[in-house]
Scaffold this motif. Structure first.
Motif, PDB file in Angstrom:
ATOM      1  N   ASN A 130      63.652 -94.076  66.296  1.00 48.38           N
ATOM      2  CA  ASN A 130      62.709 -94.659  67.235  1.00 48.38           C
ATOM      3  C   ASN A 130      61.788 -93.574  67.776  1.00 48.38           C
ATOM      4  N   GLU A 184      66.683-100.530  78.855  1.00 49.60           N
ATOM      5  CA  GLU A 184      66.390-100.533  77.419  1.00 49.60           C
ATOM      6  C   GLU A 184      66.302 -99.107  76.876  1.00 49.60           C
ATOM      7  N   MET A 208      68.774 -97.445  74.142  1.00 52.32           N
ATOM      8  CA  MET A 208      68.203 -96.860  72.934  1.00 52.32           C
ATOM      9  C   MET A 208      68.712 -95.426  72.734  1.00 52.32           C
ATOM     10  N   THR A 209      68.798 -94.680  73.832  1.00 54.73           N
ATOM     11  CA  THR A 209      69.275 -93.305  73.765  1.00 54.73           C
ATOM     12  C   THR A 209      70.751 -93.258  73.393  1.00 54.73           C
ATOM     13  N   LYS A 250      72.339 -95.436  71.659  1.00 58.90           N
ATOM     14  CA  LYS A 250      72.427 -95.787  70.243  1.00 58.90           C
ATOM     15  C   LYS A 250      72.120 -94.569  69.377  1.00 58.90           C
ATOM     16  N   GLN A 251      71.117 -93.795  69.771  1.00 60.21           N
ATOM     17  CA  GLN A 251      70.783 -92.566  69.038  1.00 60.21           C
ATOM     18  C   GLN A 251      71.972 -91.609  69.040  1.00 60.21           C
TER      19      GLN A 251
END
Length: 469
Positions: free
Chosen positions: A2, A25, A29-30, A32-33
């Motif tokens: 992303n 969000e 997202m972080t 998930k990274q």
């Protein structure tokens, strides 16, 4: 991958402010990274998923009431696991503190939280910050994302790797002889060691109280300034805390006309790898094209001063750990045991003589820097070596052979490492700027102008081989 995770703090903050993405969000997202890439690079000791999500939800609720704390509102930040985090274990990279859960945050961490940062996790480090490689015998070695067989530098290796790989927008590191700047250089990011005393060390497990600094690690110089603006300030509970008020944030410079940088070649190029030297010489050419005048200068007494740093650091760290050595000596890594043996042999007379040498060297260097904005040179003079090739006896000398960072610690002056290119093996090289006391803003300005002229930051989005492998 992303792209937003590799944006600047400023751009990510604007996206949150404009409601293009929410703190929840961005935190998700972080995380998930981290789940996708952390097993490969081992940047964290503790991922604070539950705590981070709780913070993000609180910050999102505040936004619904039109409350924005500042430029870090909702931005995921990592913290070196040597700084206290309330309710979350702080190990110092050691098994001795494997179950220690502090009751309060370190001052620098609390300031970031108050400014709206989301603390995403506790970054891996060289045990007790006492090494340049982040090869940790207890929590595993952190890997350099440009080549996972190589060290990332240390001791704030996890902080540099988390930032470089989009697992945090920035991180907090500590720097006693280069532990913010060396890993930043070796991972292609930015590391800034502020003037001694500008950022409180309260709540940070000490290495050497007269040399320790706390500083930001980011992907851009401007991001480092944003974090430092929040972290700085007098703290009466830290005896070394400076009372001087310093502005950090400033407008970007269009060029560097009139800037004078001092260069002491006998030190800055001593032991330098040919590939690294070529990159630094090209960086010098770029600086000159921006208007910089690079002036040869002398630094009398530098060898004695650097030897003094070793004596000061090793004797002070023995004093810090003496209570633990009696009970937990068997739990330390082999390289730390070697350091303690070395430090135990330093007498009070040698220590005091080293502090006097340091004081004299600081005064002489300020004279030599008259009319000079900053010193310039390479951060790392060697590319990162392979993990597992270090022997304990190298522990003390690694920081001195890998880079030219210790100079700024014995001085206590502000020092910046900014990415400036790559070796033929595609390993990053850092350019170092060392300013005079409390000229932190000026050093950041110069580094920011150079960085923007070269666009090295884009390489983190395009070239990190860990993404494709």
């Amino acid at each position: 991958m992303n792209e937003l995770l590799f944006e600047t703090i400023e751009n990510a903050a604007n996206a949150i402010k404009n409601k293009q993405i929410s703190p929840v969000e961005l935190t998700e997202m972080t995380l998930k990274q981290i789940s996708e890439h952390e097993p490969r690079v081992n940047a964290f000791i503790t991922v604070m998923e539950e705590e981070a999500m709780s913070q993000a939800r609180q910050l999102e609720a505040e936004m619904s009431n039109n409350q924005v704390r500042g430029p870090l509102h909702g931005i995921p930040i990592a913290v070196k696991d040597i700084l206290q985090t309330k309710g979350v274990k702080t190990t110092g990279g050691s098994k001795i503190f494997d179950n220690w859960i502090p009751s309060e945050d370190a001052v620098a961490v609390q300031k970031l939280i108050d400014a709206g940062a989301v603390i995403i996790g506790k970054a891996n480090l060289h045990e007790f910050a006492m090494g340049a490689t982040t090869e940790n015998p207890h929590y595993g070695s952190t890997k350099n994302p440009w080549n996972v067989t190589r060290i990332p530098g240390g001791s704030s290796g996890g902080s540099a790797v988390a930032t470089a790989t989009g697992m945090a927008f920035g991180a907090v590191g500590t720097d006693t002889a280069g532990s913010v700047r060396l890993p930043a250089a070796m991972c292609g990011t930015v590391g800034f060691k502020p003037t001694y005393g500008l950022v409180s060390r309260r709540g940070c497990l000490p290495f050497s109280w007269s040399l320790d600094h706390v500083g930001p690690m980011t992907r851009t110089v401007q991001d480092a300034a944003i974090m430092l603006e929040v972290m700085k300030g007098h703290d009466a509970s830290d005896p070394a805390s400076a009372k001087k008020t310093v502005n950090v944030l400033s407008d970007s410079l269009e060029d560097l006309k009139g800037v004078k940088l001092g260069f002491y070649e006998p030190y800055m190029f001593a032991g330098i790898d040919d590939d690294v030297k070529k990159v630094i010489e090209e960086a010098f050419q770029q600086l000159e094209s921006l208007g910089v005048e690079i002036i040869p200068i002398d630094l009398p007494g530098i060898d004695d001063a650097l030897n003094a740093l070793k004596a000061i650091a090793q004797s002070e760290v023995v004093s810090v750990h003496e209570p633990f050595l009696k009970k937990y000596g068997h739990l330390y890594g082999d390289d730390l045991k070697y350091r303690f043996d070395f430090g135990s042999d330093i007498s009070a007379t040698v220590y005091l003589r080293a502090q006097r040498r340091r004081e004299q060297f600081v005064k002489e260097t300020i004279k030599q820097m008259h009319g000079i904005d900053a010193l310039v040179g390479s951060t790392n003079v060697q590319p990162p070596f392979e993990i597992g090739t270090m022997v304990p006896e190298m522990a003390i000398s690694n920081m001195f052979t890998l880079g030219k960072t210790p100079l700024a610690n014995i001085l206590g002056f502000p020092a910046l490492s900014v990415a400036c290119g790559f070796t033929s093996e595609k390993l990053p090289v850092g350019l170092q700027l060392i300013g005079k006391p409390f000229t932190d803003q000026r050093v950041l300005q110069i580094g920011d102008c150079y960085e923007k002229s070269m666009q090295w930051v884009q390489a983190l989005k395009n070239n990190l081989n860990y993404v494709q492998q």
